[in-house]
Design a protein around this motif. Structure first.
Motif, PDB file in Angstrom:
ATOM      1  N   ALA A 529       0.772  -1.270  -0.136  1.00 53.95           N
ATOM      2  CA  ALA A 529      -0.025  -0.105  -0.082  1.00 53.95           C
ATOM      3  C   ALA A 529       0.897   1.168  -0.031  1.00 53.95           C
ATOM      4  O   ALA A 529       0.562   2.245  -0.746  1.00 53.95           O
ATOM      5  CB  ALA A 529      -0.933  -0.028   1.185  1.00 53.95           C
ATOM      6  N   ILE A 530       1.912   1.360   0.816  1.00 53.95           N
ATOM      7  CA  ILE A 530       2.924   2.162   0.790  1.00 53.95           C
ATOM      8  C   ILE A 530       3.540   2.336  -0.467  1.00 53.95           C
ATOM      9  O   ILE A 530       3.682   3.925  -0.925  1.00 53.95           O
ATOM     10  CB  ILE A 530       3.823   2.222   1.978  1.00 53.95           C
ATOM     11  N   SER A 531       3.997   1.541  -1.200  1.00 46.55           N
ATOM     12  CA  SER A 531       4.516   1.439  -2.575  1.00 46.55           C
ATOM     13  C   SER A 531       3.409   2.526  -3.637  1.00 46.55           C
ATOM     14  O   SER A 531       3.814   3.079  -4.210  1.00 46.55           O
ATOM     15  CB  SER A 531       4.815   0.211  -3.108  1.00 46.55           C
ATOM     16  N   MET A 532       2.293   2.047  -3.531  1.00 48.64           N
ATOM     17  CA  MET A 532       1.191   2.655  -4.517  1.00 48.64           C
ATOM     18  C   MET A 532       1.113   3.941  -3.897  1.00 48.64           C
ATOM     19  O   MET A 532       1.071   5.019  -4.774  1.00 48.64           O
ATOM     20  CB  MET A 532      -0.075   1.905  -4.089  1.00 48.64           C
ATOM     21  N   ILE A 533       1.147   4.327  -2.625  1.00 51.43           N
ATOM     22  CA  ILE A 533       1.067   5.709  -2.489  1.00 51.43           C
ATOM     23  C   ILE A 533       2.196   6.525  -2.815  1.00 51.43           C
ATOM     24  O   ILE A 533       2.287   7.526  -3.439  1.00 51.43           O
ATOM     25  CB  ILE A 533       1.026   5.845  -0.600  1.00 51.43           C
ATOM     26  N   LEU A 535       4.085   5.651  -5.424  1.00 51.13           N
ATOM     27  CA  LEU A 535       4.138   5.807  -6.976  1.00 51.13           C
ATOM     28  C   LEU A 535       3.109   7.057  -7.394  1.00 51.13           C
ATOM     29  O   LEU A 535       3.550   7.849  -8.233  1.00 51.13           O
ATOM     30  CB  LEU A 535       3.533   4.457  -7.520  1.00 51.13           C
ATOM     31  N   ILE A 536       1.965   7.109  -6.604  1.00 51.51           N
ATOM     32  CA  ILE A 536       1.007   8.253  -6.862  1.00 51.51           C
ATOM     33  C   ILE A 536       1.650   9.463  -6.728  1.00 51.51           C
ATOM     34  O   ILE A 536       1.665  10.384  -7.458  1.00 51.51           O
ATOM     35  CB  ILE A 536      -0.124   7.970  -6.134  1.00 51.51           C
ATOM     36  N   MET A 537       2.364   9.542  -5.386  1.00 52.85           N
ATOM     37  CA  MET A 537       3.153  10.993  -5.059  1.00 52.85           C
ATOM     38  C   MET A 537       4.155  11.043  -6.014  1.00 52.85           C
ATOM     39  O   MET A 537       4.584  12.355  -6.350  1.00 52.85           O
ATOM     40  CB  MET A 537       3.817  10.799  -3.736  1.00 52.85           C
ATOM     41  N   ALA A 538       5.040  10.291  -6.440  1.00 52.74           N
ATOM     42  CA  ALA A 538       6.185  10.308  -7.398  1.00 52.74           C
ATOM     43  C   ALA A 538       5.658  10.886  -8.736  1.00 52.74           C
ATOM     44  O   ALA A 538       6.429  11.868  -9.377  1.00 52.74           O
ATOM     45  CB  ALA A 538       6.888   8.909  -7.632  1.00 52.74           C
ATOM     46  N   ILE A 539       4.414  10.390  -9.232  1.00 49.90           N
ATOM     47  CA  ILE A 539       3.884  11.046 -10.618  1.00 49.90           C
ATOM     48  C   ILE A 539       3.855  12.367 -10.445  1.00 49.90           C
ATOM     49  O   ILE A 539       4.037  13.056 -11.138  1.00 49.90           O
ATOM     50  CB  ILE A 539       2.705  10.259 -10.888  1.00 49.90           C
ATOM     51  N   GLY A 540       3.104  12.785  -9.350  1.00 47.80           N
ATOM     52  CA  GLY A 540       2.717  14.117  -9.211  1.00 47.80           C
ATOM     53  C   GLY A 540       4.063  14.901  -9.072  1.00 47.80           C
ATOM     54  O   GLY A 540       4.383  16.100  -9.439  1.00 47.80           O
ATOM     55  N   GLY A 541       4.812  14.334  -8.360  1.00 46.42           N
ATOM     56  CA  GLY A 541       6.464  15.178  -8.119  1.00 46.42           C
ATOM     57  C   GLY A 541       7.309  15.179  -9.253  1.00 46.42           C
ATOM     58  O   GLY A 541       8.111  16.172  -9.521  1.00 46.42           O
TER      59      GLY A 541
END
Length: 661
Positions: A529-533, A535-541
Motif C-alpha cells: 500500500a505504501i508503495s502505491m502511495i 508511486l502516486i506521489m512520485a507521478i505528481g512530483g
C-alpha cells in the motif's frame, strides 16, 4: 464519367468537390496519423524516462548511439560520413554504455555485500514480488511444453530457468537493493566529475537567483519524502516486533486446522503426551540423535520467591517442594472487551485487550525469554488477591473483593494507564476489565515483542470459564533441548498431523520464528500500500519537477546559447541541467528524511495477521533506520531524475543561433 458536381457528401463518395475542403478519407488519414504519432510520443517519453534511472555516465558513453558525431570523452571526433561508420559507432557506444553500467552495478553490489548489513533487508519483499517470475513460465502454456523447451538448454542452465529470477541474483540486490542503487548513483557522480567539466557554478548561482521557486520545489520533495519515511518506519517497526518475538528453539503447537491461537483447542490430557515426545528422525527420514523438550527444576521451597533452575541438577531432587518440570508453557489465549472512559456527551467506545492465561508463570517466562521489571512478581498460586475496594457496607465495614493478579506488557500498561490518570499502570495499581477487578502484580520486559500488548494471568476457571476456555488450552509452547532453530523445525515437522509422524492427536506445529514470520503478511500488505502511495506521489512530483525545470530553461534560453559559445558541448548542457534537478531533489529529500526521522521511537498500534482470520493487536515502536532513510533518499533521487531528464534533453537540442535570437 462522374462529374465534380456528383461527388457531394450525400452521395456516399469520399471525395470533395471543394478544392479547399479535404475529403473524408484525407481527414481520416490525418486523424490516424495523429493518433499513431501520439502513441509513439507517449512510448518514446516513457522510454526516455526509463533511461533517466540509469547511471548518467553510462548514458553519456552510449550517447554516440543517438548522435554518432557527438564527442564525449574527447574534445573532437572525426565526422562519420558513411552509413557503415555511423553503425559501427552506434554499436560500439551501446556496448561501451552497457560495460559501464555493469561495472557500476558490480562495484555497488560488491561494496554492499562487504558491508555489515543484516541478512534480511526491509525491502526484500518488493524485490521478490517484482522478480518472482520464472523464465520457464514463458516457454509454454502447459507443463509438458515447458519441459520440452527446457530440454533444449544445457543441464547447467536449467535450474536457473525453473526458479524465480530473484534467486539467481546476488543477495545484496534482493535484500538491500535501495542501498545498492544509492552506491551506484554515488559512484556515477564521481565518474561524471572525472569525465569532463560541467558548469556547476552556473547551476548553483541560478538556484540562488531563483531561490523562491527552488525552495518551493525542494519543499515539495521534503513533504513527500517525510511522509514516505514515516510510513516505512511504521512497517519497519512491525517487522522488528515479529523478528524479536519468536525464540529460535521454541515450537508453537496449535490444534490441527487452527489458523490462530484464538481458534485452537488442546485437551488437558493431550498436552502431557506432547511435551514428553522425543524425535529420532529428521524431516527427510534420516536418523538423528534423539531429542525432546528441555527440562528444568522448579524450586518452591520459599513460596514467596520460587525459582526455576535451568538446566536441572543431575541428581533428581528428593524434596517434594523441588520438582523436575518440562519447559513447556501451557497457555490459554483470548480477547476481552473493556469500556473506554470518554468525556460526557461523547458516544461510548470499547477496546479489546489480549489476555494470556498461563499454567506455570516461571516456566512460561523462561520459555518465552521474558523477565519482570524490578519490583514486580509473578502471580501467586491462587492467582487472586483479596483487597479493599474503598467502599463500605451498611454496617460501615470495608468491602473486600477478590482481585485477579495480572502481569502486564509495556504496551498494555500504557493502554490502561490513562484510565487511572497516569501515563502507564504500575505495580499495585488496579483496573477493571470485563466484569472482573484486577491488580497489577508485575510488569514484563517485553518492549518490541507481541507480548507487550498482552495481560498475563494464572490459568484459573474464574477467568477462563466465561470464554469457554476452562478444561482446555489454546497453545502449547515447547523449548527444545538443543535450543536451536533446526531442532525446533524438526520437532514441529514431527508433531504436525499432515506428516503422519505423531498420531495421538491432530496438531499443527511451527518453529516459533516461522509462526511469527507468517504474521508478516500484514506487513507486506502495508508495504504494498505504501508503495502505491509512493508511486502516486512520485507521478505528481515528477510533473512538478518537469514544470519547474521547463520554466527555468525557457527563461534561460540565451544563457544556454552563451554556454555553447563558450565551448560547452551538448552533453555537458544535458548533465548540467540534470544535476540541477538532482540537487533540488537531494536537498528536499535530505530535509524530508530529517523530518521523517523525528517519527523514530514513536509508539503506535497495529494488527498482525496471517491473512486467514485472527491476528494480534500489538504495540510497536516506529523504527526509522538506515534502510528506511536510504529508501527515502533513493525515492527523491528517482523523482529528480525522472523529472529532470526531459527538460534537460530539450535544452541539449537547442541550436546556438536559435537560442541567441
Amino acid at each position: 464519367m462522374v462529374s465534380a458536381s456528383d461527388t457531394s457528401p450525400t452521395s456516399g463518395v469520399a471525395f470533395s468537390s471543394d478544392p479547399d475542403q479535404p475529403s473524408r478519407l484525407v481527414r481520416i488519414g490525418r486523424g490516424v496519423r495523429r493518433f499513431i504519432g501520439a502513441i509513439i510520443s507517449v512510448i518514446s517519453t516513457v522510454f526516455t524516462l526509463g533511461l533517466s534511472l540509469l547511471p548518467l555516465t553510462a548514458l553519456l558513453v552510449a550517447l554516440p548511439a543517438v548522435s554518432p558525431n557527438e564527442a564525449v570523452l574527447s574534445d573532437t571526433v572525426r565526422p562519420a560520413r558513411t552509413w557503415f561508420t555511423r553503425s559501427l559507432r552506434r554499436i560500439g557506444a551501446l556496448f561501451a554504455g552497457a560495460v559501464v553500467l555493469i561495472a557500476l552495478l558490480a562495484f555497488a553490489v560488491e561494496l554492499v555485500t562487504r558491508l555489515p548489513l543484516p541478512e534480511n533487508g526491509q525491502f526484500a519483499p518488493i524485490a521478490r514480488k517484482i522478480l518472482g517470475i520464472t523464465p520457464s513460465g514463458f516457454m509454454g502454456k502447459t507443463e509438458e511444453a515447458r519441459e520440452l523447451a527446457l530440454e533444449k538448454f544445457p543441464p547447467a542452465i536449467r535450474p536457473y530457468l525453473t526458479q524465480p529470477i530473484w534467486k539467481s541474483l546476488p543477495p545484496a540486490m534482493v535484500h538491500h537493493w535501495p542501498i545498492v542503487m544509492l552506491v551506484m548513483y554515488a559512484a556515477d557522480l564521481g565518474l561524471l566529475l572525472v569525465v569532463g567539466r560541467v558548469p556547476l557554478s552556473y547551476n548553483l548561482r541560478n538556484l540562488w537567483v531563483r531561490r523562491r521557486i527552488s525552495a518551493v520545489t525542494a519543499l515539495a520533495f521534503t513533504v513527500v519524502v517525510a511522509l514516505i519515511v514515516a510510513l516505512l518506519g511504521f512497517v519497519n517497526g512491525m517487522n522488528k516486533v515479529n523478528s524479536s518475538t519468536g525464540v529460535p528453539g521454541n515450537v508453537f503447537v496449535l490444534s490441527d486446522g487452527a489458523t490462530d491461537e484464538l481458534f485452537s483447542n488442546l485437551g488437558y490430557g493431550d498436552v502431557g503426551a506432547i511435551e514428553r515426545e522425543r524425535v529420532a528422525l529428521d524431516p527427510f527420514g534420516n536418523p538423528i540423535p534423539p531429542f525432546g523438550v528441555k527440562q528444568a527444576m522448579l524450586d518452591e521451597s520459599d513460596p514467596a520467591n520460587p525459582q526455576l533452575i535451568v538446566p536441572p541438577p543431575t541428581d533428581r531432587p528428593t524434596d517434594p517442594k523441588k520438582r523436575i518440570v518440562m519447559l513447556a508453557s501451557k497457555e490459554n489465549y483470548f480477547v476481552m472487551s473493556q469500556e473506554v472512559k470518554v468525556p460526557e456527551g461523547e458516544p461510548k467506545r470499547r477496546r479489546f485487550l489480549q489476555v494470556r492465561a498461563v499454567e506455570e508463570p516461571l516456566v512460561a517466562g523462561a520459555v518465552h525469554d521474558i523477565d519482570l521489571q524490578p519490583g514486580g512478581k509473578w502471580f501467586s498460586p491462587s492467582g487472586v488477591r483479596e483487597m479493599p475496594t474503598g467502599e463500605v457496607d451498611a454496617a460501615g465495614k470495608p468491602i473486600i473483593r477478590g482481585h485477579v493478579e495480572a502481569v502486564l506488557g509495556s504496551g498494555a500498561a500504557a493502554t490502561l494507564g490513562p484510565d487511572a490518570g497516569k501515563e502507564r499502570l504500575e505495580v499495585g495499581d488496579t483496573f477493571r476489565l470485563g466484569d472482573i477487578d484486577w491488580v497489577v502484580k508485575g510488569l514484563m520486559s517485553t518492549k518490541g515483542t507481541t507480548f507487550a500488548s498482552e495481560v498475563w494471568v494464572r490459568n484459573i476457571p474464574f477467568v477462563t470459564k466465561p470464554f469457554g476456555k476452562d478444561g482446555k488450552f489454546t497453545t502449547l509452547v515447547l523449548r527444545t533441548e538443543g535450543d536451536t532453530l533446526q531442532q525446533a523445525r524438526t520437532l514441529a515437522f514431527h508433531l504436525t498431523a499432515a506428516n503422519n509422524r505423531y498420531t495421538q492427536q491432530k496438531l499443527k506445529a511451527y518453529a516459533e520464528p516461522d509462526y511469527y514470520a507468517e504474521l508478516t503478511k500484514t506487513n507486506e500488505q502495508f508495504l504494498s500500500a505504501i508503495s502505491m502511495i509512493a508511486l502516486i506521489m512520485a507521478i505528481g512530483g515528477v510533473f512538478g519537477v518537469m514544470n519547474t525545470m521547463f520554466a527555468s530553461i525557457s527563461a534561460r534560453i540565451r544563457e544556454v546559447g552563451v554556454l555553447r559559445i563558450l565551448g560547452f558541448k551538448r552533453w555537458q548542457i544535458l548533465i548540467s541541467f540534470m544535476l540541477e534537478s538532482l540537487l533540488l531533489a537531494a536537498i528536499g529529500g535530505a530535509l524530508g528524511c530529517a523530518l521523517g526521522y523525528l517519527a523514530n521511537g514513536y509508539e503506535a498500534k497495529s494488527t498482525l495477521s496471517g491473512g486467514q482470520g485472527g491476528g494480534k493487536t500489538v504495540a510497536l515502536t516506529v523504527l526509522v533506520d538506515y534502510q528506511t532513510l536510504a529508501a527515502g533518499m533513493l525515492f527523491t533521487l528517482v523523482m529528480g531524475r525522472l523529472g529532470g531528464l526531459v527538460p534537460a534533453l530539450s535544452a541539449m537540442r537547442m541550436e546556438i543561433l536559435d537560442s541567441l535570437r
